[in-house]
Design a protein around this motif. Sequence first.
Motif, PDB file in Angstrom:
ATOM      1  N   ALA A 180      11.771 -13.424 114.104  1.00  0.00           N
ATOM      2  CA  ALA A 180      10.440 -13.503 114.716  1.00  0.00           C
ATOM      3  C   ALA A 180       9.383 -13.831 113.668  1.00  0.00           C
ATOM      4  N   GLY A 181       9.484 -13.212 112.493  1.00  0.00           N
ATOM      5  CA  GLY A 181       8.486 -13.441 111.452  1.00  0.00           C
ATOM      6  C   GLY A 181       8.492 -14.857 110.911  1.00  0.00           C
ATOM      7  N   LEU A 182       9.670 -15.376 110.566  1.00  0.00           N
ATOM      8  CA  LEU A 182       9.749 -16.730 110.016  1.00  0.00           C
ATOM      9  C   LEU A 182       9.316 -17.771 111.042  1.00  0.00           C
ATOM     10  N   THR A 183       9.666 -17.546 112.300  1.00  0.00           N
ATOM     11  CA  THR A 183       9.231 -18.476 113.350  1.00  0.00           C
ATOM     12  C   THR A 183       7.723 -18.459 113.504  1.00  0.00           C
ATOM     13  N   CYS A 184       7.144 -17.270 113.493  1.00  0.00           N
ATOM     14  CA  CYS A 184       5.693 -17.129 113.609  1.00  0.00           C
ATOM     15  C   CYS A 184       4.995 -17.797 112.425  1.00  0.00           C
ATOM     16  N   ALA A 185       5.516 -17.579 111.223  1.00  0.00           N
ATOM     17  CA  ALA A 185       4.925 -18.194 110.032  1.00  0.00           C
ATOM     18  C   ALA A 185       5.070 -19.715 110.076  1.00  0.00           C
ATOM     19  N   GLY A 186       6.228 -20.195 110.499  1.00  0.00           N
ATOM     20  CA  GLY A 186       6.450 -21.638 110.581  1.00  0.00           C
ATOM     21  C   GLY A 186       5.500 -22.300 111.559  1.00  0.00           C
ATOM     22  N   ASN A 187       5.334 -21.712 112.732  1.00  0.00           N
ATOM     23  CA  ASN A 187       4.419 -22.267 113.719  1.00  0.00           C
ATOM     24  C   ASN A 187       2.981 -22.250 113.210  1.00  0.00           C
ATOM     25  N   PRO A 194       7.632 -22.326 106.433  1.00  0.00           N
ATOM     26  CA  PRO A 194       6.986 -21.113 105.901  1.00  0.00           C
ATOM     27  C   PRO A 194       6.878 -21.061 104.381  1.00  0.00           C
ATOM     28  N   ASP A 195       7.672 -21.862 103.661  1.00  0.00           N
ATOM     29  CA  ASP A 195       7.623 -21.804 102.193  1.00  0.00           C
ATOM     30  C   ASP A 195       6.780 -22.936 101.602  1.00  0.00           C
ATOM     31  N   ILE A 196       5.868 -23.492 102.407  1.00  0.00           N
ATOM     32  CA  ILE A 196       5.117 -24.664 101.966  1.00  0.00           C
ATOM     33  C   ILE A 196       4.201 -24.364 100.781  1.00  0.00           C
ATOM     34  N   LEU A 197       3.810 -23.105 100.594  1.00  0.00           N
ATOM     35  CA  LEU A 197       2.920 -22.744  99.491  1.00  0.00           C
ATOM     36  C   LEU A 197       3.661 -22.166  98.288  1.00  0.00           C
ATOM     37  N   GLY A 198       4.982 -22.344  98.256  1.00  0.00           N
ATOM     38  CA  GLY A 198       5.760 -21.901  97.107  1.00  0.00           C
ATOM     39  C   GLY A 198       6.186 -20.455  97.154  1.00  0.00           C
ATOM     40  N   VAL A 199       5.976 -19.790  98.282  1.00  0.00           N
ATOM     41  CA  VAL A 199       6.283 -18.361  98.354  1.00  0.00           C
ATOM     42  C   VAL A 199       7.779 -18.110  98.230  1.00  0.00           C
ATOM     43  N   THR A 200       8.604 -18.953  98.830  1.00  0.00           N
ATOM     44  CA  THR A 200      10.049 -18.754  98.760  1.00  0.00           C
ATOM     45  C   THR A 200      10.553 -18.892  97.331  1.00  0.00           C
ATOM     46  N   SER A 201      10.052 -19.890  96.621  1.00  0.00           N
ATOM     47  CA  SER A 201      10.480 -20.102  95.232  1.00  0.00           C
ATOM     48  C   SER A 201      10.105 -18.909  94.360  1.00  0.00           C
ATOM     49  N   GLY A 202       8.888 -18.403  94.541  1.00  0.00           N
ATOM     50  CA  GLY A 202       8.471 -17.252  93.754  1.00  0.00           C
ATOM     51  C   GLY A 202       9.269 -16.011  94.075  1.00  0.00           C
ATOM     52  N   ALA A 256      -1.397 -14.055 105.967  1.00  0.00           N
ATOM     53  CA  ALA A 256      -0.505 -13.388 106.921  1.00  0.00           C
ATOM     54  C   ALA A 256       0.871 -14.054 106.928  1.00  0.00           C
ATOM     55  N   SER A 257       0.901 -15.384 106.950  1.00  0.00           N
ATOM     56  CA  SER A 257       2.176 -16.104 106.953  1.00  0.00           C
ATOM     57  C   SER A 257       2.916 -15.935 105.636  1.00  0.00           C
ATOM     58  N   THR A 258       2.164 -15.873 104.552  1.00  0.00           N
ATOM     59  CA  THR A 258       2.780 -15.700 103.241  1.00  0.00           C
ATOM     60  C   THR A 258       3.421 -14.331 103.094  1.00  0.00           C
ATOM     61  N   VAL A 259       2.723 -13.295 103.543  1.00  0.00           N
ATOM     62  CA  VAL A 259       3.279 -11.939 103.479  1.00  0.00           C
ATOM     63  C   VAL A 259       4.557 -11.858 104.314  1.00  0.00           C
ATOM     64  N   ILE A 260       4.544 -12.494 105.486  1.00  0.00           N
ATOM     65  CA  ILE A 260       5.741 -12.515 106.335  1.00  0.00           C
ATOM     66  C   ILE A 260       6.901 -13.168 105.598  1.00  0.00           C
ATOM     67  N   THR A 261       6.657 -14.350 105.046  1.00  0.00           N
ATOM     68  CA  THR A 261       7.725 -15.104 104.393  1.00  0.00           C
ATOM     69  C   THR A 261       8.252 -14.380 103.166  1.00  0.00           C
ATOM     70  N   ALA A 262       7.346 -13.860 102.330  1.00  0.00           N
ATOM     71  CA  ALA A 262       7.773 -13.156 101.120  1.00  0.00           C
ATOM     72  C   ALA A 262       8.602 -11.926 101.470  1.00  0.00           C
ATOM     73  N   SER A 263       8.182 -11.175 102.476  1.00  0.00           N
ATOM     74  CA  SER A 263       8.920  -9.970 102.873  1.00  0.00           C
ATOM     75  C   SER A 263      10.290 -10.331 103.436  1.00  0.00           C
ATOM     76  N   VAL A 294      16.485 -18.329 104.162  1.00  0.00           N
ATOM     77  CA  VAL A 294      17.002 -18.690 105.484  1.00  0.00           C
ATOM     78  C   VAL A 294      16.200 -19.892 105.969  1.00  0.00           C
ATOM     79  N   GLY A 295      16.815 -21.056 105.930  1.00  0.00           N
ATOM     80  CA  GLY A 295      16.119 -22.272 106.303  1.00  0.00           C
ATOM     81  C   GLY A 295      16.187 -22.574 107.788  1.00  0.00           C
ATOM     82  N   TRP A 296      15.373 -23.537 108.210  1.00  0.00           N
ATOM     83  CA  TRP A 296      15.390 -24.135 109.540  1.00  0.00           C
ATOM     84  C   TRP A 296      14.773 -23.264 110.642  1.00  0.00           C
TER      85      TRP A 296
END
Length: 342
Positions: free
Chosen positions: A81-88, A101-109, A252-259, A267-269
């Motif tokens: 639910a979180g990744l979908t919400c962040a992606g949208n 959701p990782d467009i701002l580099g959050v996943t890499s960090g 909000a989207s960044t906190v979701i993705t990082a968590s 988890v892609g896609w």
Amino acid sequence: MNDNFLIKRGHFTPLAILFMILLPLVTALICICLGRMNVPVGDVIAVFRDVLTGNEGHAQNYSIVINLRLPRILMAIIVGAGLTCAGNTFQSLFSNPLATPDILGVTSGTCVGAILAIILSCGILETQLIALVFGLASVFFTLKIAGKNENRQVVYLVLAGVIASSLFNAIGSLLKYTADPQDKLPEITYWLMGSFTSATYKKLLIGSPLILIGIVVIYLLRWRLNILSLSEDEAKASGINLKRTQMIFILASTVITASAVSMCGQVGWIGLLVPHCARMLVGSNNRYVVPISLSLGASFMTLIDTLSRTISVIELPLSILTAIIGAPVFISLLNKNRSNLQ
């Protein structure tokens, strides 16, 4: 948009509300039953009844359902639910259907933090906390690079995110190069591919609150995503503070993705594909897309996790299954949209 069986006169129909509530619940119940040892639905319900009433039930079923599968299912629901919400949110915010959701580099960090924690032999909870801190730090680094721009701030944010991702990917590769190839490197590689194997209630207590807070913020302000997707002049005419609203959604989207990444790895896609499926059902109005995306994302992630632990003798990483399933579905969506345009 035109009314359909899900939306009538600008509101969800009772059928739509029932669908959004029951889909993840029914999916979770079915998936709890499935595994190396199948547990009948009646026995699963009996276990939950025993937990609520405090009675002592079947010890083996209790261990399988409550200790092993339920934490995974709950994590899958929350992460999906979180990744979908962040992606949208990012797709609407940047007016780009390919935004993730990782467009701002959050996943890499976040991955750099996890790699460092694994090399230092930290425990699961310490790894999660360090990964989360690094993920949030990467976003602040991206915002610092982007600076304060009066014009085209979103463009600068995306470019800064690309720079941050490249930098943190390089740091992650350097850390993997220094890792013990017999011990640490396989552990790092498996973690990066995503898995709910280590799901526990303690991990959920650390990561879930931030994901849920981010979801609630986006849900309550979802109508503003429609405004932000307009041109800059039209958005300013609405009277809202554009920059502040953008930053609220981004954080909000960044906190979701990082968590999410700190709990289960990459988890892609999910954040790319599921919002498109939601728009096919209810159109592009985020008042409807966000709620339906939450239901679809939670259900889809639960199914993916169940497939990962049942489809093979060994458990498959989540990112492999999401790519195998997501790529053909996304190709079919592209073909359908192309045919509609012609």
